[in-house]
Scaffold this motif. Structure first.
Motif, PDB file in Angstrom:
ATOM      1  N   PHE A   3       2.114  -6.572 -10.356  1.00  0.00           N
ATOM      2  CA  PHE A   3       0.703  -6.644 -10.289  1.00  0.00           C
ATOM      3  C   PHE A   3       0.528  -6.252  -8.703  1.00  0.00           C
ATOM      4  CE2 PHE A   3       1.673  -9.779 -13.151  1.00  0.00           C
ATOM      5  CZ  PHE A   3       0.560  -9.656 -14.129  1.00  0.00           C
ATOM      6  N   PHE A   4      -0.715  -5.723  -8.222  1.00  0.00           N
ATOM      7  CA  PHE A   4      -1.003  -4.887  -7.002  1.00  0.00           C
ATOM      8  C   PHE A   4      -2.421  -5.438  -6.739  1.00  0.00           C
ATOM      9  CE2 PHE A   4       2.207  -2.391  -8.942  1.00  0.00           C
ATOM     10  CZ  PHE A   4       2.909  -2.053  -7.739  1.00  0.00           C
ATOM     11  N   VAL A   5      -2.723  -5.708  -5.468  1.00  0.00           N
ATOM     12  CA  VAL A   5      -4.002  -5.546  -5.045  1.00  0.00           C
ATOM     13  C   VAL A   5      -4.407  -4.680  -4.098  1.00  0.00           C
ATOM     14  CG1 VAL A   5      -3.425  -7.311  -3.000  1.00  0.00           C
ATOM     15  CG2 VAL A   5      -5.898  -7.461  -3.933  1.00  0.00           C
ATOM     16  N   GLU A   6      -5.590  -3.985  -4.345  1.00  0.00           N
ATOM     17  CA  GLU A   6      -6.295  -2.934  -3.561  1.00  0.00           C
ATOM     18  C   GLU A   6      -6.487  -3.532  -2.072  1.00  0.00           C
ATOM     19  OE1 GLU A   6      -9.507  -0.804  -4.963  1.00  0.00           O
ATOM     20  OE2 GLU A   6      -8.687  -1.017  -7.006  1.00  0.00           O
ATOM     21  N   VAL A  33      -3.248   4.770  -5.450  1.00  0.00           N
ATOM     22  CA  VAL A  33      -1.697   5.118  -4.914  1.00  0.00           C
ATOM     23  C   VAL A  33      -1.288   4.001  -4.427  1.00  0.00           C
ATOM     24  CG1 VAL A  33      -2.157   7.705  -4.928  1.00  0.00           C
ATOM     25  CG2 VAL A  33      -2.520   6.140  -2.855  1.00  0.00           C
ATOM     26  N   GLN A  34       0.162   3.804  -4.149  1.00  0.00           N
ATOM     27  CA  GLN A  34       0.748   2.526  -3.783  1.00  0.00           C
ATOM     28  C   GLN A  34       0.433   2.332  -2.144  1.00  0.00           C
ATOM     29  OE1 GLN A  34       4.387   1.203  -5.219  1.00  0.00           O
ATOM     30  NE2 GLN A  34       3.744   1.814  -7.391  1.00  0.00           N
ATOM     31  N   ASP A  35       0.353   3.013  -1.376  1.00  0.00           N
ATOM     32  CA  ASP A  35      -0.141   3.284  -0.197  1.00  0.00           C
ATOM     33  C   ASP A  35      -1.353   2.486   0.162  1.00  0.00           C
ATOM     34  OD1 ASP A  35       2.322   4.564   0.419  1.00  0.00           O
ATOM     35  OD2 ASP A  35       1.180   6.493   1.035  1.00  0.00           O
ATOM     36  N   ASN A  36      -2.001   2.514  -0.873  1.00  0.00           N
ATOM     37  CA  ASN A  36      -3.491   1.518  -0.782  1.00  0.00           C
ATOM     38  C   ASN A  36      -3.611   0.343  -1.485  1.00  0.00           C
ATOM     39  OD1 ASN A  36      -4.477   3.703   0.645  1.00  0.00           O
ATOM     40  ND2 ASN A  36      -5.255   4.961  -1.209  1.00  0.00           N
ATOM     41  N   CYS A  37      -2.234  -0.240  -1.803  1.00  0.00           N
ATOM     42  CA  CYS A  37      -2.107  -1.573  -2.561  1.00  0.00           C
ATOM     43  C   CYS A  37      -1.117  -2.391  -1.897  1.00  0.00           C
ATOM     44  CB  CYS A  37      -1.866  -1.302  -4.066  1.00  0.00           C
ATOM     45  SG  CYS A  37      -3.151  -0.306  -4.989  1.00  0.00           S
ATOM     46  N   LYS A  42     -15.114  -7.214  -3.232  1.00  0.00           N
ATOM     47  CA  LYS A  42     -13.859  -7.959  -3.462  1.00  0.00           C
ATOM     48  C   LYS A  42     -12.541  -6.772  -3.721  1.00  0.00           C
ATOM     49  CE  LYS A  42     -16.271 -11.571  -6.025  1.00  0.00           C
ATOM     50  NZ  LYS A  42     -16.424 -12.303  -7.275  1.00  0.00           N
ATOM     51  N   HIS A  43     -11.565  -7.617  -3.384  1.00  0.00           N
ATOM     52  CA  HIS A  43     -10.352  -6.580  -3.588  1.00  0.00           C
ATOM     53  C   HIS A  43      -9.679  -6.899  -4.959  1.00  0.00           C
ATOM     54  CE1 HIS A  43      -9.542  -5.831   0.745  1.00  0.00           C
ATOM     55  NE2 HIS A  43     -10.295  -7.037   0.827  1.00  0.00           N
ATOM     56  N   VAL A  44      -9.651  -5.881  -5.816  1.00  0.00           N
ATOM     57  CA  VAL A  44      -9.056  -5.522  -7.207  1.00  0.00           C
ATOM     58  C   VAL A  44      -7.651  -5.615  -7.417  1.00  0.00           C
ATOM     59  CG1 VAL A  44      -9.508  -4.375  -9.479  1.00  0.00           C
ATOM     60  CG2 VAL A  44     -11.437  -4.142  -7.593  1.00  0.00           C
ATOM     61  N   VAL A  45      -7.352  -6.595  -8.421  1.00  0.00           N
ATOM     62  CA  VAL A  45      -5.902  -6.771  -8.829  1.00  0.00           C
ATOM     63  C   VAL A  45      -5.711  -6.065  -9.962  1.00  0.00           C
ATOM     64  CG1 VAL A  45      -4.273  -8.553  -9.538  1.00  0.00           C
ATOM     65  CG2 VAL A  45      -5.891  -9.117  -7.852  1.00  0.00           C
ATOM     66  N   HIS A  46      -4.630  -5.292 -10.020  1.00  0.00           N
ATOM     67  CA  HIS A  46      -4.316  -4.498 -11.107  1.00  0.00           C
ATOM     68  C   HIS A  46      -3.151  -4.853 -11.611  1.00  0.00           C
ATOM     69  CE1 HIS A  46      -7.594  -1.605 -10.355  1.00  0.00           C
ATOM     70  NE2 HIS A  46      -7.271  -1.653  -9.187  1.00  0.00           N
ATOM     71  N   GLN A  47      -2.711  -4.243 -12.787  1.00  0.00           N
ATOM     72  CA  GLN A  47      -1.351  -4.209 -13.334  1.00  0.00           C
ATOM     73  C   GLN A  47      -0.785  -2.758 -12.996  1.00  0.00           C
ATOM     74  OE1 GLN A  47      -1.090  -5.371 -17.549  1.00  0.00           O
ATOM     75  NE2 GLN A  47      -2.429  -6.939 -17.357  1.00  0.00           N
ATOM     76  N   SER A  48       0.508  -2.846 -13.224  1.00  0.00           N
ATOM     77  CA  SER A  48       1.287  -1.579 -12.729  1.00  0.00           C
ATOM     78  C   SER A  48       0.838  -0.239 -13.643  1.00  0.00           C
ATOM     79  CB  SER A  48       2.718  -1.794 -12.538  1.00  0.00           C
ATOM     80  OG  SER A  48       3.076  -2.275 -13.684  1.00  0.00           O
ATOM     81  N   ASP A  49       0.645  -0.620 -14.893  1.00  0.00           N
ATOM     82  CA  ASP A  49       0.265   0.297 -15.697  1.00  0.00           C
ATOM     83  C   ASP A  49      -1.100   0.504 -15.898  1.00  0.00           C
ATOM     84  OD1 ASP A  49      -0.337  -1.955 -16.921  1.00  0.00           O
ATOM     85  OD2 ASP A  49       0.535  -1.352 -18.796  1.00  0.00           O
ATOM     86  N   CYS A  50      -2.013   0.132 -15.010  1.00  0.00           N
ATOM     87  CA  CYS A  50      -3.395   0.622 -15.211  1.00  0.00           C
ATOM     88  C   CYS A  50      -3.537   1.980 -14.741  1.00  0.00           C
ATOM     89  CB  CYS A  50      -4.186  -0.392 -14.378  1.00  0.00           C
ATOM     90  SG  CYS A  50      -5.958  -0.128 -14.182  1.00  0.00           S
TER      91      CYS A  50
END
Length: 68
Positions: free
Chosen positions: A4-7, A28-32, A15-23
């Motif tokens: 899981f990652f948060v923007e 890009v991971q620099d922004n999460c 709000k900051h959005v929480v994603h699953q890794s396969d979303c």
């Protein structure tokens, strides 16, 4: 295993959005921030709340897409 990652940037309703890794909408991971200890959506929201006061689940990668 799903991670899981948060923007870092607040978007929808400030709000900051929480994603699953396969979303498909995961930035890009620099922004999460990775939520390494989260094992499910509830834990992901709890951990994301430690970084940002207003978080929500991504409506694309979480079927219920409920806001917190």
């Amino acid at each position: 295993m799903i991670m899981f990652f948060v923007e870092k940037k607040a978007r929808f309703q400030n709000k900051h959005v929480v994603h699953q890794s396969d979303c498909e909408l995961l930035p890009v991971q620099d922004n999460c921030i990775p939520l390494k200890s989260a094992k499910n959506s509830d834990q992901a929201l709890e951990e994301a709340s430690k970084h940002y006061p207003r978080v929500r689940l991504c409506s694309v990668c979480f079927s219920d897409g409920e806001e917190e």
